[in-house]
Design a protein around this motif. Structure first.
Motif, PDB file in Angstrom:
ATOM      1  N   LEU A  11       0.859  -1.146   0.061  1.00  0.00           N
ATOM      2  CA  LEU A  11      -0.045  -0.004   0.160  1.00  0.00           C
ATOM      3  C   LEU A  11       1.099   1.230   0.039  1.00  0.00           C
ATOM      4  CD1 LEU A  11      -2.806   1.235   0.196  1.00  0.00           C
ATOM      5  CD2 LEU A  11      -2.707   1.040   2.487  1.00  0.00           C
ATOM      6  N   ASN A  12       1.829   1.322   0.621  1.00  0.00           N
ATOM      7  CA  ASN A  12       2.795   2.403   1.164  1.00  0.00           C
ATOM      8  C   ASN A  12       3.279   2.546  -0.568  1.00  0.00           C
ATOM      9  OD1 ASN A  12       4.023   4.393   3.050  1.00  0.00           O
ATOM     10  ND2 ASN A  12       5.841   3.476   1.741  1.00  0.00           N
ATOM     11  N   PHE A  13       3.964   1.276  -1.058  1.00  0.00           N
ATOM     12  CA  PHE A  13       4.551   1.579  -2.387  1.00  0.00           C
ATOM     13  C   PHE A  13       3.567   2.258  -3.467  1.00  0.00           C
ATOM     14  CE2 PHE A  13       5.001  -0.471  -6.538  1.00  0.00           C
ATOM     15  CZ  PHE A  13       6.039   0.105  -7.071  1.00  0.00           C
ATOM     16  N   SER A  14       2.390   1.812  -3.516  1.00  0.00           N
ATOM     17  CA  SER A  14       1.323   2.172  -4.300  1.00  0.00           C
ATOM     18  C   SER A  14       1.302   3.501  -4.334  1.00  0.00           C
ATOM     19  CB  SER A  14       0.084   1.339  -4.373  1.00  0.00           C
ATOM     20  OG  SER A  14       0.375   0.118  -4.535  1.00  0.00           O
ATOM     21  N   MET A  15       0.981   3.956  -2.931  1.00  0.00           N
ATOM     22  CA  MET A  15       0.615   5.461  -2.732  1.00  0.00           C
ATOM     23  C   MET A  15       1.911   6.526  -3.030  1.00  0.00           C
ATOM     24  SD  MET A  15      -2.356   5.814  -1.483  1.00  0.00           S
ATOM     25  CE  MET A  15      -2.659   4.331  -2.602  1.00  0.00           C
ATOM     26  N   ASP A  16       3.351   5.962  -2.730  1.00  0.00           N
ATOM     27  CA  ASP A  16       4.341   6.683  -3.129  1.00  0.00           C
ATOM     28  C   ASP A  16       4.478   6.582  -4.443  1.00  0.00           C
ATOM     29  OD1 ASP A  16       5.054   7.362  -0.615  1.00  0.00           O
ATOM     30  OD2 ASP A  16       6.519   5.750  -0.400  1.00  0.00           O
ATOM     31  N   PHE A  17       4.335   5.671  -5.431  1.00  0.00           N
ATOM     32  CA  PHE A  17       4.280   5.672  -6.687  1.00  0.00           C
ATOM     33  C   PHE A  17       3.281   6.502  -7.319  1.00  0.00           C
ATOM     34  CE2 PHE A  17       3.132   4.110 -11.189  1.00  0.00           C
ATOM     35  CZ  PHE A  17       4.391   4.012 -11.606  1.00  0.00           C
ATOM     36  N   THR A  22       2.513  11.866 -10.143  1.00  0.00           N
ATOM     37  CA  THR A  22       1.605  13.117 -10.337  1.00  0.00           C
ATOM     38  C   THR A  22       2.711  14.176 -10.093  1.00  0.00           C
ATOM     39  OG1 THR A  22      -0.228  12.192  -8.907  1.00  0.00           O
ATOM     40  CG2 THR A  22      -0.122  14.488  -8.909  1.00  0.00           C
ATOM     41  N   VAL A  23       3.706  14.139  -9.356  1.00  0.00           N
ATOM     42  CA  VAL A  23       4.740  15.276  -9.244  1.00  0.00           C
ATOM     43  C   VAL A  23       5.491  15.288 -10.751  1.00  0.00           C
ATOM     44  CG1 VAL A  23       7.011  16.094  -8.524  1.00  0.00           C
ATOM     45  CG2 VAL A  23       4.879  15.017  -7.061  1.00  0.00           C
ATOM     46  N   ASN A  24       5.592  14.184 -11.392  1.00  0.00           N
ATOM     47  CA  ASN A  24       6.245  13.939 -12.668  1.00  0.00           C
ATOM     48  C   ASN A  24       5.381  14.656 -13.862  1.00  0.00           C
ATOM     49  OD1 ASN A  24       8.461  12.936 -14.455  1.00  0.00           O
ATOM     50  ND2 ASN A  24       6.790  11.427 -15.045  1.00  0.00           N
ATOM     51  N   TYR A  25       4.303  14.352 -13.631  1.00  0.00           N
ATOM     52  CA  TYR A  25       3.201  14.787 -14.802  1.00  0.00           C
ATOM     53  C   TYR A  25       3.060  16.224 -14.366  1.00  0.00           C
ATOM     54  CZ  TYR A  25      -0.998  15.714 -17.523  1.00  0.00           C
ATOM     55  OH  TYR A  25      -1.885  15.941 -18.390  1.00  0.00           O
ATOM     56  N   THR A  26       2.922  16.774 -13.309  1.00  0.00           N
ATOM     57  CA  THR A  26       2.536  18.286 -12.811  1.00  0.00           C
ATOM     58  C   THR A  26       3.757  19.291 -13.384  1.00  0.00           C
ATOM     59  OG1 THR A  26       1.047  17.560 -11.027  1.00  0.00           O
ATOM     60  CG2 THR A  26       1.889  19.843 -11.196  1.00  0.00           C
ATOM     61  N   LEU A  27       4.885  18.533 -12.716  1.00  0.00           N
ATOM     62  CA  LEU A  27       6.138  19.519 -13.143  1.00  0.00           C
ATOM     63  C   LEU A  27       7.011  19.241 -14.159  1.00  0.00           C
ATOM     64  CD1 LEU A  27       7.872  19.641  -9.391  1.00  0.00           C
ATOM     65  CD2 LEU A  27       6.226  21.145 -10.472  1.00  0.00           C
ATOM     66  N   LYS A  28       6.239  18.278 -15.187  1.00  0.00           N
ATOM     67  CA  LYS A  28       6.937  17.992 -16.472  1.00  0.00           C
ATOM     68  C   LYS A  28       8.419  17.431 -16.311  1.00  0.00           C
ATOM     69  CE  LYS A  28       3.738  20.997 -18.996  1.00  0.00           C
ATOM     70  NZ  LYS A  28       2.670  19.919 -19.338  1.00  0.00           N
ATOM     71  N   ARG A  29       8.732  16.631 -15.434  1.00  0.00           N
ATOM     72  CA  ARG A  29       9.921  16.372 -15.065  1.00  0.00           C
ATOM     73  C   ARG A  29      10.523  15.053 -16.200  1.00  0.00           C
ATOM     74  NH1 ARG A  29      11.137  20.619 -12.934  1.00  0.00           N
ATOM     75  NH2 ARG A  29      10.832  20.702 -10.645  1.00  0.00           N
ATOM     76  N   VAL A  37       9.398   3.978  -9.804  1.00  0.00           N
ATOM     77  CA  VAL A  37       9.469   2.594  -9.173  1.00  0.00           C
ATOM     78  C   VAL A  37      10.520   2.653  -8.141  1.00  0.00           C
ATOM     79  CG1 VAL A  37       9.499   0.308  -9.325  1.00  0.00           C
ATOM     80  CG2 VAL A  37       8.103   1.357 -11.179  1.00  0.00           C
ATOM     81  N   LEU A  38      11.689   2.734  -8.295  1.00  0.00           N
ATOM     82  CA  LEU A  38      12.731   2.847  -7.633  1.00  0.00           C
ATOM     83  C   LEU A  38      12.645   4.139  -6.544  1.00  0.00           C
ATOM     84  CD1 LEU A  38      15.932   2.760  -9.994  1.00  0.00           C
ATOM     85  CD2 LEU A  38      15.023   0.774  -8.439  1.00  0.00           C
ATOM     86  N   GLY A  39      12.082   4.999  -6.630  1.00  0.00           N
ATOM     87  CA  GLY A  39      11.778   6.057  -5.878  1.00  0.00           C
ATOM     88  C   GLY A  39      10.693   5.502  -4.652  1.00  0.00           C
ATOM     89  N   ALA A  40       9.745   4.883  -5.259  1.00  0.00           N
ATOM     90  CA  ALA A  40       8.579   4.353  -4.368  1.00  0.00           C
ATOM     91  C   ALA A  40       9.005   3.057  -3.686  1.00  0.00           C
ATOM     92  CB  ALA A  40       7.310   3.944  -5.389  1.00  0.00           C
ATOM     93  N   LEU A  41       9.936   2.320  -4.170  1.00  0.00           N
ATOM     94  CA  LEU A  41      10.575   1.359  -3.269  1.00  0.00           C
ATOM     95  C   LEU A  41      11.324   1.669  -2.109  1.00  0.00           C
ATOM     96  CD1 LEU A  41      11.618  -1.434  -6.287  1.00  0.00           C
ATOM     97  CD2 LEU A  41      10.035  -1.596  -4.419  1.00  0.00           C
ATOM     98  N   LEU A  69      15.702  11.942  -0.534  1.00  0.00           N
ATOM     99  CA  LEU A  69      16.265  11.019  -1.224  1.00  0.00           C
ATOM    100  C   LEU A  69      15.323  10.313  -2.237  1.00  0.00           C
ATOM    101  CD1 LEU A  69      18.123   9.034   1.557  1.00  0.00           C
ATOM    102  CD2 LEU A  69      19.270  10.443   0.051  1.00  0.00           C
ATOM    103  N   ILE A  70      14.089  10.161  -2.030  1.00  0.00           N
ATOM    104  CA  ILE A  70      12.847   9.665  -2.578  1.00  0.00           C
ATOM    105  C   ILE A  70      13.198  10.648  -4.091  1.00  0.00           C
ATOM    106  CG2 ILE A  70      10.683   9.393  -3.261  1.00  0.00           C
ATOM    107  CD1 ILE A  70      10.396   8.374  -0.526  1.00  0.00           C
ATOM    108  N   CYS A  71      13.042  11.847  -3.880  1.00  0.00           N
ATOM    109  CA  CYS A  71      13.257  12.753  -4.872  1.00  0.00           C
ATOM    110  C   CYS A  71      14.376  12.789  -5.941  1.00  0.00           C
ATOM    111  CB  CYS A  71      12.901  14.049  -4.437  1.00  0.00           C
ATOM    112  SG  CYS A  71      11.090  14.559  -3.901  1.00  0.00           S
ATOM    113  N   ILE A  72      15.415  12.478  -5.208  1.00  0.00           N
ATOM    114  CA  ILE A  72      16.685  12.362  -5.784  1.00  0.00           C
ATOM    115  C   ILE A  72      16.733  11.167  -6.788  1.00  0.00           C
ATOM    116  CG2 ILE A  72      19.462  11.815  -5.563  1.00  0.00           C
ATOM    117  CD1 ILE A  72      18.635  14.849  -5.046  1.00  0.00           C
ATOM    118  N   VAL A  73      16.430  10.010  -6.225  1.00  0.00           N
ATOM    119  CA  VAL A  73      16.320   8.730  -7.032  1.00  0.00           C
ATOM    120  C   VAL A  73      15.179   8.839  -8.102  1.00  0.00           C
ATOM    121  CG1 VAL A  73      15.656   6.284  -6.984  1.00  0.00           C
ATOM    122  CG2 VAL A  73      16.977   7.252  -5.140  1.00  0.00           C
ATOM    123  N   SER A  74      14.122   9.581  -7.936  1.00  0.00           N
ATOM    124  CA  SER A  74      12.995   9.478  -9.026  1.00  0.00           C
ATOM    125  C   SER A  74      13.348  10.662 -10.093  1.00  0.00           C
ATOM    126  CB  SER A  74      11.712   9.896  -8.128  1.00  0.00           C
ATOM    127  OG  SER A  74      11.507   9.071  -7.367  1.00  0.00           O
TER     128      SER A  74
END
Length: 264
Positions: A11-17, A22-29, A37-41, A69-74
């Protein structure tokens, strides 16, 4: 009470992903699915610290470091501003999703008698969370995109009149407004009549106009000049609209010719 760590991690992985997506789409990263997936893991692996005897201050600091760290990885690290913006949107999106889910849980899981809430035994289950979360984020993204597109056409317009009076307007750039005075060739900016209560409108100019379904004479005023985004211009007339504009917070419709001044 039994705790299924594997379900919590999933559940936590799904929410983080979903949040990272959403951030990737909103900020056009334009980050790849693999990085998301690695960031969510990474976010899921940190669940182990929730079962260790840690102080609240440690957990707060740990969560901030983990988010970094999640944002760095993602999304990689380009500079501090870039990474900080990713973290802010990550937290904002999480707050919005969490708020919706909390509301739904309260709405469906609790009964109310007066000011007292009590649990009925029905709660939002795991499957429901997985299904409803993408729907909530999709609605949020669509609404955010629509608002951003609309408010990008909002401007502050200053109208200076020949008697020294000044009027500040909330204007909307409408590329469909192409009204021109055929004699002076000045473009016409439309303004609600109610906004001119304190302005002298005795010197009226009648300008013929033709639209798709109507034609007639439009009452206009010739200002000293107008100013938008620091650009002053004398090439506009102010058309008086008898009807209100049904656009949120707007009392003025800019002419398509105003784009020339906005680009400068």
């Amino acid at each position: 009470m039994k705790i299924y760590l594997d379900l919590i991690a999933l559940l936590n992985f799904s929410m983080d992903f979903l949040l990272l997506l959403t951030v990737n789409y909103t900020l056009k990263r334009n980050s790849s699915w693999k990085k998301l997936v690695l960031g969510a893991l990474l976010g899921s692996l940190t669940l182990i610290f929730l079962f260790l005897p840690c102080s609240k201050m440690f957990l707060i600091i740990f969560k901030i470091i983990t988010s970094f760290l999640i944002c760095i990885v993602s999304f990689h690290f380009k500079n501090w501003r870039y990474t900080f913006q990713n973290m802010i949107y990550f937290y904002m999106t999480g707050t919005i999703l969490g708020g919706f889910l909390y509301y739904l849980n309260i709405e469906f899981s609790y009964k109310q008698k007066g000011i007292v809430f009590f649990h009925e035994g029905l709660s939002i289950n795991f499957i429901f969370l997985i299904i409803i979360s993408p729907v909530i984020l999709y609605i949020y993204l669509r609404s955010n995109k629509k608002l951003k597109s609309q408010y990008n056409h909002y401007y502050e317009l200053f109208i200076f009149f020949k008697d020294g009076q000044k009027l500040t307007c909330n204007a909307f750039l409408d590329t469909g407004n192409k009204l021109l005075d055929p004699i002076t060739n000045k473009a016409i900016i439309l303004l609600e009549k109610a906004s001119l209560k304190k302005i002298d409108t005795k010197r009226i100019i009648y300008v013929p106009y033709h639209s798709l379904n109507n034609h007639g004479l439009l009452k206009c005023i010739s200002p000293e000049y107008v100013e938008i985004k620091g650009q002053k211009s004398k090439k506009y007339l102010i058309g008086i609209s008898e009807e209100e504009f049904h656009i949120d917070g707007i009392n003025c419709i800019l002419n398509s010719k105003c784009q020339e001044d906005l680009i400068c």
